[in-house]
Scaffold this active site. Structure first.
Site, short mmCIF file in Angstrom:
data_model
loop_
_atom_site.label_atom_id
_atom_site.label_comp_id
_atom_site.label_asym_id
_atom_site.label_seq_id
_atom_site.Cartn_x
_atom_site.Cartn_y
_atom_site.Cartn_z
N ASP A 1 0.83 -1.21 0.00
CA ASP A 1 0.00 0.00 0.00
C ASP A 1 0.87 1.26 0.00
O ASP A 1 0.37 2.37 0.07
CB ASP A 1 -0.97 0.01 1.19
CG ASP A 1 -0.25 0.10 2.53
OD1 ASP A 1 1.01 0.03 2.55
OD2 ASP A 1 -0.93 0.24 3.56
N HIS B 1 15.40 10.86 12.55
CA HIS B 1 14.36 11.25 11.59
C HIS B 1 14.14 12.76 11.51
O HIS B 1 13.30 13.21 10.74
CB HIS B 1 13.05 10.55 11.97
CG HIS B 1 12.52 11.02 13.30
ND1 HIS B 1 13.15 10.73 14.49
CD2 HIS B 1 11.45 11.78 13.62
CE1 HIS B 1 12.48 11.29 15.48
NE2 HIS B 1 11.44 11.93 14.99
N ASP B 2 14.83 13.52 12.34
CA ASP B 2 14.67 14.98 12.31
C ASP B 2 15.86 15.68 11.65
O ASP B 2 15.86 16.90 11.52
CB ASP B 2 14.54 15.53 13.75
CG ASP B 2 13.25 15.08 14.42
OD1 ASP B 2 12.24 14.90 13.72
OD2 ASP B 2 13.26 14.89 15.66
N ASP C 1 8.14 4.69 21.03
CA ASP C 1 8.30 6.14 21.11
C ASP C 1 7.10 6.70 21.87
O ASP C 1 5.96 6.51 21.43
CB ASP C 1 8.34 6.69 19.68
CG ASP C 1 9.14 7.96 19.54
OD1 ASP C 1 9.04 8.80 20.45
OD2 ASP C 1 9.83 8.12 18.52
N ASP D 1 9.67 11.42 23.78
CA ASP D 1 9.68 12.57 22.89
C ASP D 1 9.67 13.86 23.71
O ASP D 1 8.87 14.01 24.63
CB ASP D 1 8.42 12.49 22.02
CG ASP D 1 8.42 13.44 20.85
OD1 ASP D 1 9.26 13.28 19.96
OD2 ASP D 1 7.56 14.35 20.82
N GLU E 1 14.43 12.44 24.90
CA GLU E 1 14.89 13.38 23.86
C GLU E 1 14.93 14.78 24.46
O GLU E 1 13.91 15.37 24.78
CB GLU E 1 13.94 13.38 22.65
CG GLU E 1 14.45 14.28 21.54
CD GLU E 1 13.36 14.81 20.61
OE1 GLU E 1 13.70 15.28 19.54
OE2 GLU E 1 12.17 14.77 20.99
C1 GLC Z 1 10.33 15.35 18.46
C2 GLC Z 1 10.28 14.40 17.29
C3 GLC Z 1 9.87 15.17 16.06
C4 GLC Z 1 8.52 15.79 16.30
C5 GLC Z 1 8.50 16.61 17.58
C6 GLC Z 1 7.10 16.94 18.01
O1 GLC Z 1 11.31 16.30 18.32
O2 GLC Z 1 11.52 13.78 17.12
O3 GLC Z 1 9.85 14.37 14.92
O4 GLC Z 1 8.17 16.60 15.22
O5 GLC Z 1 9.07 15.91 18.65
O6 GLC Z 1 6.44 15.79 18.46
#
Ligand code: GLC
Length: 541
Positions: free
Chosen positions: A15, A317-318, A93, A199, A259
């Site tokens: 998909d 991923h950021d 996460d 997060d 984080e």
């Molecule tokens: C963290 C995540 C990011 C997201 C942000 C808000 O920094 O790594 O991808 O956009 O939080 O949730």
């Protein structure tokens, strides 16, 4: 730790979106117990909960369920069992600073201020500005641009959102919120999860009086032009962490990583504890220069000291893909050389390494046209206001994993991938690199399995070894039983240097001699010559 961005990892039903059954099919690739597999220990799975996708999953509409695009709770149960069968731990996460505006809690909170959920978010009346105009309760700005407050017509009040208006911040000072979150966390631990990535955890608590932040006169984005005294890093976090960590610790063998959002790296040390790590961003911000890496490591060692335990992060991923960031505009050969040398650093510096999916094949950023942008802050910036809200489009680092089992889209999907594939999927993919002993993939494999066999690479003490050439970074890691030396030549030219030592050294790993790693012997006082971007690991006799 291996970060899986689920939308982009493996698509089992064509998909165009990666999913949990797809991930299960790739567990053997990650670690089947033999050195043919990558050899990771644990997976960090970016959010898999139902989400309208305003922040591509980081806006959760239901913490207790699985987004149907990824599969079902049964698939999740299978993932846990299959991962554990291979000795792979699974970390979820946890996005607990905010929910999606489509979460039931928010729906009820905005409809009924006096109801059970009335105080679950940060609602305020706002102030009166010039000419009686309604203005937000304070000057806080959203990290994604604009005010951190949005007026809600339904409730007739403003609500706070550190990120998008579709991501309202919950009220962590409300004990009912705390209890609901901890119940949810317990639920996942009971389902067999081994830990969590938290997060933006230092943003959970805000100043009780929601005071305006002092202004700063420097900074690119409006968010940077404030001193964030009141909208994060509040002392109440420490208390909550103790409670949260006690719960996680009651499930032996679990761990977490927080984080640290936009804060002084010393916070990473202050908020970490045994089995509870905190990301610091020193290394990810370090340019590809030996003195810069020397300095970054020195800062980290000084901060964490020997008793603290850092993470080693070169990508996520950021951020821009590590090969693109460290080797901008490089051709494929140079890019891969830098990727292999970075792999050596990542897996031999002191700390727990986090590897972002795709880094193991040396993936680079994929340019995404304006029409195709998905990343919300990049879209929000818009073409015209780009200069006001400069935001690096994170889609570029999120393109689907090319497996190369034939067919279109590098074998990721027979459907239309949710995000553009890299232009080089036919040449840069898992199958091609599998067959090439000099590939980035095989470098990661060998390094990960070496790391298992050599405790010095994992838990050894760190010591910088100065040399007379500023282009190489040399350090030693040692336990009582073994000592290794890591040497990385950052230059595009050959470099020679001496190692002052009374030992003899043999090569454990060499980015430039994948098949004959044990070929080199260096004796006391010997000179070592490294080719451009060559990295070696030596074991002391
Ligand atoms: C963290 C995540 C990011 C997201 C942000 C808000 O920094 O790594 O991808 O956009 O939080 O949730």
């Amino acid at each position: 730790m291996y970060q899986v961005y689920p939308r982009s990892f493996a698509d089992s039903n064509d998909d165009g979106f990666g999913d949990l059954p797809g991930l299960i099919d790739k567990l053997d690739y990650l670690n089947d117990g033999t050195e043919r597999s990558l050899g990771i220990d644990a997976i960090w799975l970016s959010p898999i909960h139902p989400s309208p996708g305003f922040d591509v999953g980081y806006d959760v509409a239901d913490y207790d369920a699985i987004d149907p695009i990824f599969g079902t709770l049964d698939d999740f149960g299978r993932l846990v069992a299959e991962a554990h069968r291979r000795g792979i731990r699974l970390m979820l996460d946890l996005v607990m600073n905010h929910t999606s505006s489509e979460h039931g809690w928010f729906e009820q909170s905005r409809r009924d201020p006096n109801g059970a959920y009335g105080d679950w978010y940060l609602w305020r009346d706002g102030r009166r500005g010039r000419f009686g105009r309604r203005i937000p309760p304070n000057n806080w700005s959203s990290f994604f641009g604009g005010s951190a407050w949005t007026w809600d017509e339904v409730r007739g009040q403003y609500y706070l959102h550190t990120f998008l208006p579709e991501q309202p911040d919950v009220n962590w000072r409300n004990p009912a919120v705390r209890e609901a979150m901890l119940t949810m966390v317990r639920g996942w631990l009971e389902r067999g999860v081994d830990g969590f990535r938290l997060d933006v955890f230092n943003a959970f608590f805000k100043d009780a009086d929601l005071r305006s932040n002092p202004r700063r006169y420097r900074g690119r984005r409006p968010y940077d032009r404030q001193v964030h005294l009141y909208d994060k890093d509040q002392p109440e976090l420490v208390d909550f962490l103790a409670e949260f960590r006690a719960l996680v610790d009651s499930f032996p063998g679990s761990m977490t990583v927080g984080e640290l959002f936009s804060s002084d790296p010393i916070g990473a040390v202050r908020l970490s504890a045994p089995r509870h790590l905190v990301f610091d961003w020193w290394l990810i911000k370090t340019p590809w220069k030996a003195p810069s890496f020397v300095r970054a490591s020195q800062m980290r060692e000084a901060m964490f000291r020997e008793s603290g335990w850092p993470t080693v992060v070169l990508g996520n991923h950021d951020q821009s893909r590590l090969a693109s960031r460290l080797a901008p505009r490089a051709d494929a050969t140079t890019s891969d050389e830098v990727a292999r040398a970075a792999a050596v650093l990542s897996l031999s510096l002191r700390g727990t390494p986090f590897l972002y999916y795709g880094e193991e094949i040396g993936a680079r950023d994929v340019a995404v046209t304006w029409e195709e942008i998905i990343d919300p802050p990049a879209r929000r910036g818009g073409r015209l206001v780009r200069r006001l809200v400069p935001w690096w489009n994170r889609d570029q680092a999120r393109s689907p994993m090319p497996w190369g089992r034939g067919g279109p889209n590098g074998g990721f999907t027979a459907g239309r991938p949710w995000l553009r594939m890299a232009p080089d999927v036919d040449t840069r993919n898992v199958a091609v690199q599998d067959d090439d002993s000099g590939s980035v993939l095989n470098a990661y494999r060998r390094l990960l399995w070496l790391r298992r066999r050599h405790p010095a690479m994992q838990v050894g003490t760190y010591r910088h070894v100065p040399t007379r050439t500023p282009d190489v970074y040399v350090y030693e890691r040692a336990t009582d039983d073994e000592t290794i030396i890591v040497a990385v030549n950052f230059a595009a030219k050959e470099r020679s240097f001496g190692i002052r030592t009374s030992r003899r050294w043999r090569t454990l790993f060499d980015t430039h001699a994948p098949d004959g790693a044990a070929s080199r012997e260096i004796s006391a006082g010997g000179e070592l010559t490294l080719q451009p971007r060559q990295a070696v690991i030596l074991l002391g006799a």
